[in-house]
Design a protein around this motif. Structure first.
Motif, PDB file in Angstrom:
ATOM      1  N   LEU A 137       7.689 -11.183 -13.292  1.00 46.86           N
ATOM      2  CA  LEU A 137       7.942 -10.173 -12.258  1.00 46.86           C
ATOM      3  C   LEU A 137       6.878  -9.067 -12.304  1.00 46.86           C
ATOM      4  O   LEU A 137       6.438  -8.574 -11.249  1.00 46.86           O
ATOM      5  CB  LEU A 137       9.331  -9.561 -12.442  1.00 46.86           C
ATOM      6  N   SER A 138       6.476  -8.709 -13.511  1.00 41.63           N
ATOM      7  CA  SER A 138       5.458  -7.667 -13.663  1.00 41.63           C
ATOM      8  C   SER A 138       4.114  -8.129 -13.123  1.00 41.63           C
ATOM      9  O   SER A 138       3.353  -7.337 -12.557  1.00 41.63           O
ATOM     10  CB  SER A 138       5.319  -7.265 -15.138  1.00 41.63           C
ATOM     11  N   MET A 139       3.804  -9.417 -13.293  1.00 45.32           N
ATOM     12  CA  MET A 139       2.544  -9.930 -12.775  1.00 45.32           C
ATOM     13  C   MET A 139       2.553 -10.019 -11.247  1.00 45.32           C
ATOM     14  O   MET A 139       1.509  -9.902 -10.606  1.00 45.32           O
ATOM     15  CB  MET A 139       2.235 -11.303 -13.391  1.00 45.32           C
ATOM     16  N   ILE A 140       3.733 -10.211 -10.667  1.00 46.65           N
ATOM     17  CA  ILE A 140       3.846 -10.150  -9.205  1.00 46.65           C
ATOM     18  C   ILE A 140       3.547  -8.721  -8.742  1.00 46.65           C
ATOM     19  O   ILE A 140       2.819  -8.497  -7.769  1.00 46.65           O
ATOM     20  CB  ILE A 140       5.248 -10.591  -8.737  1.00 46.65           C
ATOM     21  N   SER A 141       4.112  -7.761  -9.479  1.00 46.53           N
ATOM     22  CA  SER A 141       3.836  -6.351  -9.175  1.00 46.53           C
ATOM     23  C   SER A 141       2.356  -6.040  -9.346  1.00 46.53           C
ATOM     24  O   SER A 141       1.757  -5.314  -8.541  1.00 46.53           O
ATOM     25  CB  SER A 141       4.666  -5.446 -10.098  1.00 46.53           C
ATOM     26  N   LEU A 142       1.755  -6.591 -10.416  1.00 42.94           N
ATOM     27  CA  LEU A 142       0.336  -6.371 -10.673  1.00 42.94           C
ATOM     28  C   LEU A 142      -0.513  -6.908  -9.520  1.00 42.94           C
ATOM     29  O   LEU A 142      -1.476  -6.258  -9.086  1.00 42.94           O
ATOM     30  CB  LEU A 142      -0.084  -7.052 -11.979  1.00 42.94           C
ATOM     31  N   SER A 179       0.831  -1.203   0.000  1.00 38.92           N
ATOM     32  CA  SER A 179       0.000   0.000   0.000  1.00 38.92           C
ATOM     33  C   SER A 179       0.864   1.251   0.000  1.00 38.92           C
ATOM     34  O   SER A 179       0.478   2.283  -0.540  1.00 38.92           O
ATOM     35  CB  SER A 179      -0.922   0.009   1.223  1.00 38.92           C
ATOM     36  N   ARG A 180       2.049   1.143   0.624  1.00 38.79           N
ATOM     37  CA  ARG A 180       2.975   2.280   0.670  1.00 38.79           C
ATOM     38  C   ARG A 180       3.898   2.310  -0.535  1.00 38.79           C
ATOM     39  O   ARG A 180       4.695   3.244  -0.679  1.00 38.79           O
ATOM     40  CB  ARG A 180       3.819   2.220   1.954  1.00 38.79           C
ATOM     41  N   SER A 181       3.802   1.301  -1.396  1.00 39.38           N
ATOM     42  CA  SER A 181       4.724   1.201  -2.544  1.00 39.38           C
ATOM     43  C   SER A 181       3.998   1.230  -3.881  1.00 39.38           C
ATOM     44  O   SER A 181       4.502   0.716  -4.878  1.00 39.38           O
ATOM     45  CB  SER A 181       5.535  -0.108  -2.436  1.00 39.38           C
ATOM     46  N   MET A 182       2.805   1.827  -3.904  1.00 38.77           N
ATOM     47  CA  MET A 182       2.018   1.849  -5.137  1.00 38.77           C
ATOM     48  C   MET A 182       2.731   2.605  -6.256  1.00 38.77           C
ATOM     49  O   MET A 182       2.615   2.266  -7.432  1.00 38.77           O
ATOM     50  CB  MET A 182       0.651   2.478  -4.868  1.00 38.77           C
ATOM     51  N   GLY A 183       3.492   3.631  -5.888  1.00 35.87           N
ATOM     52  CA  GLY A 183       4.238   4.379  -6.899  1.00 35.87           C
ATOM     53  C   GLY A 183       5.285   3.507  -7.576  1.00 35.87           C
ATOM     54  O   GLY A 183       5.417   3.507  -8.809  1.00 35.87           O
ATOM     55  N   LEU A 184       6.046   2.753  -6.774  1.00 35.94           N
ATOM     56  CA  LEU A 184       7.079   1.860  -7.314  1.00 35.94           C
ATOM     57  C   LEU A 184       6.452   0.750  -8.143  1.00 35.94           C
ATOM     58  O   LEU A 184       6.902   0.457  -9.260  1.00 35.94           O
ATOM     59  CB  LEU A 184       7.896   1.262  -6.171  1.00 35.94           C
ATOM     60  N   LEU A 185       5.404   0.119  -7.601  1.00 31.98           N
ATOM     61  CA  LEU A 185       4.735  -0.960  -8.327  1.00 31.98           C
ATOM     62  C   LEU A 185       4.145  -0.450  -9.636  1.00 31.98           C
ATOM     63  O   LEU A 185       4.207  -1.125 -10.668  1.00 31.98           O
ATOM     64  CB  LEU A 185       3.631  -1.567  -7.448  1.00 31.98           C
ATOM     65  N   GLY A 186       3.559   0.753  -9.592  1.00 28.46           N
ATOM     66  CA  GLY A 186       2.992   1.342 -10.800  1.00 28.46           C
ATOM     67  C   GLY A 186       4.048   1.639 -11.838  1.00 28.46           C
ATOM     68  O   GLY A 186       3.819   1.468 -13.046  1.00 28.46           O
ATOM     69  N   THR A 187       5.238   2.077 -11.394  1.00 33.11           N
ATOM     70  CA  THR A 187       6.332   2.359 -12.323  1.00 33.11           C
ATOM     71  C   THR A 187       6.802   1.079 -13.016  1.00 33.11           C
ATOM     72  O   THR A 187       7.052   1.063 -14.234  1.00 33.11           O
ATOM     73  CB  THR A 187       7.518   3.004 -11.576  1.00 33.11           C
ATOM     74  N   LEU A 188       6.913  -0.003 -12.257  1.00 32.44           N
ATOM     75  CA  LEU A 188       7.306  -1.295 -12.840  1.00 32.44           C
ATOM     76  C   LEU A 188       6.271  -1.761 -13.863  1.00 32.44           C
ATOM     77  O   LEU A 188       6.623  -2.280 -14.926  1.00 32.44           O
ATOM     78  CB  LEU A 188       7.456  -2.340 -11.728  1.00 32.44           C
ATOM     79  N   LEU A 189       4.999  -1.551 -13.554  1.00 29.17           N
ATOM     80  CA  LEU A 189       3.939  -1.939 -14.479  1.00 29.17           C
ATOM     81  C   LEU A 189       3.947  -1.071 -15.727  1.00 29.17           C
ATOM     82  O   LEU A 189       3.627  -1.541 -16.817  1.00 29.17           O
ATOM     83  CB  LEU A 189       2.581  -1.854 -13.779  1.00 29.17           C
ATOM     84  N   LEU A 190       4.330   0.192 -15.582  1.00 31.01           N
ATOM     85  CA  LEU A 190       4.411   1.083 -16.741  1.00 31.01           C
ATOM     86  C   LEU A 190       5.506   0.617 -17.690  1.00 31.01           C
ATOM     87  O   LEU A 190       5.325   0.624 -18.918  1.00 31.01           O
ATOM     88  CB  LEU A 190       4.675   2.523 -16.274  1.00 31.01           C
ATOM     89  N   ILE A 191       6.652   0.219 -17.144  1.00 28.23           N
ATOM     90  CA  ILE A 191       7.743  -0.312 -17.965  1.00 28.23           C
ATOM     91  C   ILE A 191       7.272  -1.561 -18.699  1.00 28.23           C
ATOM     92  O   ILE A 191       7.510  -1.739 -19.903  1.00 28.23           O
ATOM     93  CB  ILE A 191       8.974  -0.633 -17.093  1.00 28.23           C
TER      94      ILE A 191
END
Length: 226
Positions: A167-172, A107-119
């Motif tokens: 890895l992206s699906m883990i982030s998702l 919940s505190r890392s949505m920015g990082l997770l979102g950036t990985l998903l954008l890539i």
């Protein structure tokens, strides 16, 4: 600026835009995952290509793509603005702050997770969407349909592409674990009677969608689907 514009540029307005676009993207993932899951029929991509042809030739779907991109851009922009506003509002961090006591790490890392998903999204669109919509599929299947399945199989022979997808699906998954319930809460649909149900559905939705998407490149790379 009009009162309407001020409403949507406010903190609450930004969160409402995030909630609406988030719900739209949640619905899109269901459709996209269902279509891609057709490869598990293991029929040489025949049913998958049929579904892809329907999606490409349906005017409602094509119009939906435009709405999707607008929603996606709004979601990214509003997320960046909210992150910036939150950091600006608290330029100096608390001396003693135990984040884990107040919220989950994702919940505190949505920015990082979102950036990985954008890539991931940039790579995904260049590998599939751009090819199918603009450059044209070079091969066709036995029914003379554009063979997007063959493009998928070829792409997932590259181990680095497979690793990126997994890895992206883990982030998702983590992104959805927070975003699913948060979207409903933002829209005010968080009655204490239904909140546990929404949370439970959100957890299962996040896991099932992410696992299915991650299983596709793994199954193709390992030869389980051919």
């Amino acid at each position: 600026m009009s009162s309407f514009g001020k409403a949507f540029s406010s903190s609450i307005g930004k969160k409402v835009v995030m909630g609406i676009t988030g719900l739209f993207l949640i619905l899109f993932l269901i459709v996209h995952c269902f279509l891609n899951s057709l490869i598990f029929l293991n029929d040489g991509g025949e049913t998958f290509n049929l579904g892809a042809e329907f999606m490409a030739g349906n005017w409602a779907i094509r119009a939906g793509e435009i709405v999707l991109f607008i929603g996606l851009i709004l979601h990214i922009v509003q997320s960046a603005r909210l992150t910036y506003d939150n950091q600006k509002a608290r330029p100096v961090k608390y001396a003693a702050y135990n984040g884990s006591a107040n919220s989950k790490w994702y919940s505190r890392s949505m920015g990082l997770l979102g950036t990985l998903l954008l890539i991931f999204l940039v790579v995904h669109l260049s590998n599939f969407w751009v090819v199918s919509r603009f450059t044209g599929i070079p091969t066709h299947d036995a029914n003379n349909r554009e063979n997007l399945y063959a493009v998928m199989v070829e792409s997932f022979q590259n181990i680095w592409i497979v690793v990126l997808y997994v890895l992206s699906m883990i982030s998702l998954c983590y992104h959805l674990l927070h975003g699913f319930a948060s979207a409903f809460q933002t829209m005010g649909w968080n009655h204490k009677k239904y909140a546990p149900v929404i949370k439970s559905v959100g957890v299962w939705y996040s896991i099932i969608i992410s696992v299915l998407f991650a299983a596709m490149p793994i199954a193709i790379y390992t030869g389980l689907i051919n």
